[in-house]
Design an enzyme around this catalytic site. Structure first.
Site, short mmCIF file in Angstrom:
data_model
loop_
_atom_site.label_atom_id
_atom_site.label_comp_id
_atom_site.label_asym_id
_atom_site.label_seq_id
_atom_site.Cartn_x
_atom_site.Cartn_y
_atom_site.Cartn_z
N LYS A 1 0.81 -1.21 0.00
CA LYS A 1 0.00 0.00 0.00
C LYS A 1 0.85 1.27 0.00
CE LYS A 1 -4.25 -1.97 1.74
NZ LYS A 1 -3.92 -3.39 1.92
C1 PLP Z 1 -4.50 -4.49 1.30
C2 PLP Z 1 -3.71 -5.75 1.19
C3 PLP Z 1 -4.08 -6.78 0.27
C4 PLP Z 1 -5.32 -6.69 -0.58
O1 PLP Z 1 -5.21 -5.74 -1.61
P1 PLP Z 1 -6.53 -5.14 -2.30
O2 PLP Z 1 -6.07 -4.04 -3.16
O3 PLP Z 1 -7.42 -4.68 -1.18
O4 PLP Z 1 -7.15 -6.27 -3.08
C5 PLP Z 1 -3.25 -7.89 0.18
N1 PLP Z 1 -2.16 -8.02 0.96
C6 PLP Z 1 -1.78 -7.07 1.85
C7 PLP Z 1 -0.57 -7.29 2.67
C8 PLP Z 1 -2.54 -5.90 1.99
O5 PLP Z 1 -2.16 -4.96 2.88
#
Ligand code: PLP
Length: 461
Positions: free
Chosen positions: A110
């Site tokens: 993220k």
């Molecule tokens: C947020 C997250 C996901 C999922 O990603 P999306 O964009 O919500 O599908 C997967 N793995 C981790 C470690 C995350 O923080």
């Protein structure tokens, strides 16, 4: 490049307005009016570009109302705090290609998007002479990445609600050790749902929202999707057997933001044969892809908590294309979903889905076994989210195409599950060194919307 809403209720707006709007004011999600097609000579020119330069090429196409020199500065600054020189390195372990997306300040993918979003907000607020108070709820990952994206920035304050003592200790510390004046952590004596409901309530109170310029950072912001498109190109260029060769991506999925970025890359002409959508036991999207069954179930807790989601907020963006860019069809589908908890799809639509996606739901036992087996064979530790994607990928090796697994978090961030699977404590990256001894700032509060609202009003800028 102009942006419209999946629900058809807003006049076209530019990129800068789309970033500031977040969720479309008609309740839909913003999308570009067209997806640029990248021809093969441009793909060839982009092939060996370093990450930041590639990011500038791609993001410029969608953000043509920001002068190029400014955009370059914003992008360069956004990736300064990544510890890997390549930003998102691609590594190969026993023939499995792993795209490491966890070298940012909070050790999850993220950061790739939220570092950029923080800089974009600061830039646009300054230009407009405005202020913003970001309010959000988190179960862990989004909140810390958002806090690190806006810490110390001008004209922005951030209020993140997390459930007191219900995130992992590392996740809590990644938030509470950020003691910049503009960062306000609120630990709520309640659950994540309590936090989220409170935040929804604040945004639903239009007077409060207007008076305090409330802003959001959840994955519905188009700029987040856009930032993530870049690493699909970056990785495919490096993994394909020959220039222009096809690849498959395996994407551990929760809110459908990350994999939707891959879908945009595919629509732009990047040769992605299929996107493999991997879910944990919260598998509504797997049922949709494999059986045409999009129906609500209860959320269960797993070792990959950032994917413990049923209704994926970005899925509406994909539906918009599946419904031939028809806002009326989107509105009807969501009315049906609200009434019956399910959506129906034609045979032709299901065939199109199958031409774009593969899917597999991976349970807890398989996830932990994958972490253990992969470590025994390669010496490499997978975090539980990444392991969901790797387990799914290992089932589709008969496609005989390079299969790139997105590694969405560093194993040290979810060390309990990794240790339970392997008996090994993952080595901590320098970023976490001594984090337990740093000063913290956090307001522990009752699950009381009035009190929390008063706290926000007192500390808002
Ligand atoms: C947020 C997250 C996901 C999922 O990603 P999306 O964009 O919500 O599908 C997967 N793995 C981790 C470690 C995350 O923080």
């Amino acid at each position: 490049m102009n942006y419209i809403s999946t629900r058809g209720g807003i006049a076209p707006i530019g990129f800068k307005d789309a970033v500031m709007m977040g969720l479309a004011t008609d309740g839909g999600l913003l999308l570009p009016t067209e997806i640029p097609r990248i021809d093969s000579s441009t793909l060839a020119r982009w092939h060996d570009l370093p990450y930041r330069e590639l990011a500038l090429e791609i993001i410029s196409l969608f953000a043509d109302d920001i002068p190029s020199a400014d955009l370059k500065r914003l992008i360069d600054r956004s990736y300064d705090r990544f510890t890997a020189p390549e930003i998102t390195p691609l590594v190969t372990k026993d023939g499995v290609q792993i795209l490491e997306l966890f070298h940012g300040p909070t050790l999850a993918f993220k950061d790739v998007a939220l570092q950029l979003l923080g800089n974009l907000f600061e830039y646009l607020l300054k230009e407009r002479g405005e202020k913003m108070n970001i309010v959000g709820a988190t179960s862990g990952d989004t909140g810390s990445a958002a806090i690190h994206g806006v810490r110390g920035k001008e004209n922005i304050s951030i209020f993140i609600l997390h459930p007191h003592l219900k995130t992992s200790p590392v996740q809590a510390l990644q938030m509470t050790t950020v003691t910049d004046d503009n960062v306000h952590n609120i630990a709520v004596k309640g659950t994540f749902d309590d936090c989220q409901n409170m935040v929804k309530g604040f945004f639903g109170d239009l007077e409060f929202k207007e008076n305090y310029s409330l802003g959001a950072v959840n994955s519905i912001n188009w700029a987040r999707v856009l930032a993530q498109v870049v690493y699909y190109f970056y990785a495919a260029f490096r993994a394909a057997r020959e220039p222009g060769g096809e690849v498959i991506f395996s994407v551990p999925t929760g809110n459908f933001g990350d994999i939707f970025a891959g879908y945009i890359a595919k629509k732009m002409g990047l040769p992605i044969r299929r996107l493999l959508l991997a879910t944990n036991e919260n598998n509504i999207l797997t049922r949709f892809i494999n059986d045409g069954d999009y129906s609500l179930a209860h959320v269960v807790s797993t070792a990959s908590p950032s994917m413990d989601i049923q209704v994926a907020s970005n899925f509406e963006r994909y539906l918009y294309y599946l419904f031939d860019e028809n806002p009326e069809a989107i509105r009807r589908a969501f009315v049906s979903f609200a009434e019956n908890g399910r959506m129906n799809f034609s045979l032709e639509q299901r065939q199109r889905v199958a031409e774009e996606f593969l899917s597999r739901s991976v349970n807890q036992e398989e996830t932990l076994k994958c972490i253990a087996d992969f470590h025994a064979e390669t010496g490499y530790l997978l975090d539980p989210h990444t392991a969901v994607g790797v387990t799914a990928a290992l089932e589709f090796t008969s496609w005989e195409l390079p299969l790139i697994c997105l590694a969405t978090a560093h194993p040290a961030k979810f060390d309990e599950a990794v240790t339970a699977a392997t008996g090994i404590v993952p080595e901590r990256p320098a970023l976490l060194d001594g984090i337990e001894n740093l000063p913290t700032r956090c307001q522990v509060m009752e699950n009381d919307p009035a009190a929390i609202r008063a706290f926000i009003e007192e500390n808002a800028i």
